[in-house]
Design a protein around this motif. Structure first.
Motif, short mmCIF file in Angstrom:
data_model
loop_
_atom_site.label_atom_id
_atom_site.label_comp_id
_atom_site.label_asym_id
_atom_site.label_seq_id
_atom_site.Cartn_x
_atom_site.Cartn_y
_atom_site.Cartn_z
N ALA A 1 105.61 -14.47 -57.55
CA ALA A 1 105.60 -13.17 -58.22
C ALA A 1 106.68 -12.25 -57.63
CB ALA A 1 104.22 -12.52 -58.07
N ARG A 2 106.83 -12.32 -56.30
CA ARG A 2 107.85 -11.50 -55.64
C ARG A 2 109.26 -11.93 -56.08
NH1 ARG A 2 106.45 -12.48 -50.67
NH2 ARG A 2 105.06 -10.68 -50.52
N SER B 1 110.03 -13.50 -58.90
CA SER B 1 110.19 -13.16 -60.31
C SER B 1 110.53 -11.69 -60.47
CB SER B 1 108.90 -13.49 -61.07
OG SER B 1 108.99 -13.06 -62.42
N ARG B 2 109.86 -10.84 -59.72
CA ARG B 2 110.12 -9.41 -59.80
C ARG B 2 111.54 -9.10 -59.34
NH1 ARG B 2 109.90 -4.79 -56.75
NH2 ARG B 2 109.09 -2.91 -57.79
N GLU B 3 111.98 -9.75 -58.28
CA GLU B 3 113.33 -9.52 -57.77
C GLU B 3 114.37 -10.01 -58.77
OE1 GLU B 3 116.56 -8.41 -55.62
OE2 GLU B 3 114.45 -7.79 -55.42
N ARG C 1 113.97 -10.14 -62.04
CA ARG C 1 114.00 -9.17 -63.14
C ARG C 1 114.70 -7.89 -62.70
NH1 ARG C 1 108.68 -10.14 -63.06
NH2 ARG C 1 108.11 -7.93 -63.08
N ARG C 2 114.43 -7.46 -61.48
CA ARG C 2 115.05 -6.22 -60.99
C ARG C 2 116.58 -6.35 -61.00
NH1 ARG C 2 117.82 -4.16 -57.36
NH2 ARG C 2 118.01 -6.17 -56.31
N ASP D 1 108.08 -1.99 -66.23
CA ASP D 1 107.81 -3.39 -65.94
C ASP D 1 107.89 -3.67 -64.45
OD1 ASP D 1 107.41 -6.21 -66.56
OD2 ASP D 1 109.52 -6.47 -66.04
N LEU D 2 108.79 -3.00 -63.74
CA LEU D 2 108.95 -3.20 -62.31
C LEU D 2 107.96 -2.38 -61.50
CD1 LEU D 2 112.85 -3.22 -62.06
CD2 LEU D 2 111.30 -5.19 -61.98
N GLY D 3 107.17 -1.54 -62.17
CA GLY D 3 106.21 -0.72 -61.45
C GLY D 3 106.81 0.51 -60.83
#
Length: 205
Positions: free
Chosen positions: A44-45, A47-49, A51-52, A167-169
């Motif tokens: 998850a970390r 994937s978030r990176e 996308r970021r 989406d990134l919070g």
């Protein structure tokens, strides 16, 4: 030998071994769950990176594409667009298209929808600018109409950025509602129209 005592002793040994085995199995399951949870958190970390990074680059490239589309009508107003002008616009357009293709593979629908709207608008403005550049405009197309269409792109860029932040919070739902993209400045649009006033326009148009 007391057969009953032997059975009791055997049962005790079996119970001890069985308990140890159950304890080991329980520990193994706990370790597997812990490993799976750790892997899920890491994925998850990552994937978030991913996308970021993609969002940052897509936002940057969209702004550069819109800026290039803003510059081109001014170039054509003042002179014939040269090879360097045309090459610069094409390179910026291609860079944005590559980033957009990447985003399609990793972004959720909540981001893809506003990004798609922006991509469609950028494509329309680019087409209009290129037709003007090539001296083959459609009815109603002019440098001013191209500049006005480009001006409206910034609202769509802002909408895409806010979807990415949610989406990134970075922006919550409540914050997002408070940070709705602002419409393009009417003062900027007035100045833009003045820059591209048509020959048929009166002095106060």
């Amino acid at each position: 030998m007391d057969f009953g005592a032997v059975l009791i002793a055997a049962a005790g040994v079996a119970g001890t071994l069985g308990g140890a085995l159950l304890t080991q199995r329980g520990a193994d399951r706990a370790r597997r769950r812990e490993l799976e949870m750790s892997q899920a958190i890491q994925e998850a970390r990552e994937s978030r990176e991913l996308r970021r990074r993609c969002y940052s680059e897509l936002h940057r490239d969209a702004r550069q594409f819109a800026t290039a589309l803003s510059r081109h009508p001014y170039v054509m107003r003042d002179r014939t667009a040269g090879d360097e002008d045309i090459r610069t616009l094409e390179e910026i357009k291609d860079t944005f298209r590559d980033r957009w293709s990447e985003a399609l593979m990793i972004a959720p629908d909540a981001v893809v929808v506003p990004a798609h709207e922006l991509n469609e608008a950028l494509t329309r403005v680019y087409g209009q600018v290129k037709r003007l550049e090539q001296g083959n405009p459609r009815p109603g197309e002019s440098l001013r109409s191209a500049a006005e269409a480009q001006h409206a792109l910034w609202f769509l860029i802002d909408a895409m950025r806010e979807a990415m932040r949610r989406d990134l919070g970075v922006t919550g739902e409540a914050d997002g509602a408070a940070r709705r993209p602002a419409s393009p400045s009417s003062d900027d649009l007035t100045a833009l129209i003045s820059d591209f006033r048509q020959p048929s326009d009166g002095p106060n148009s």
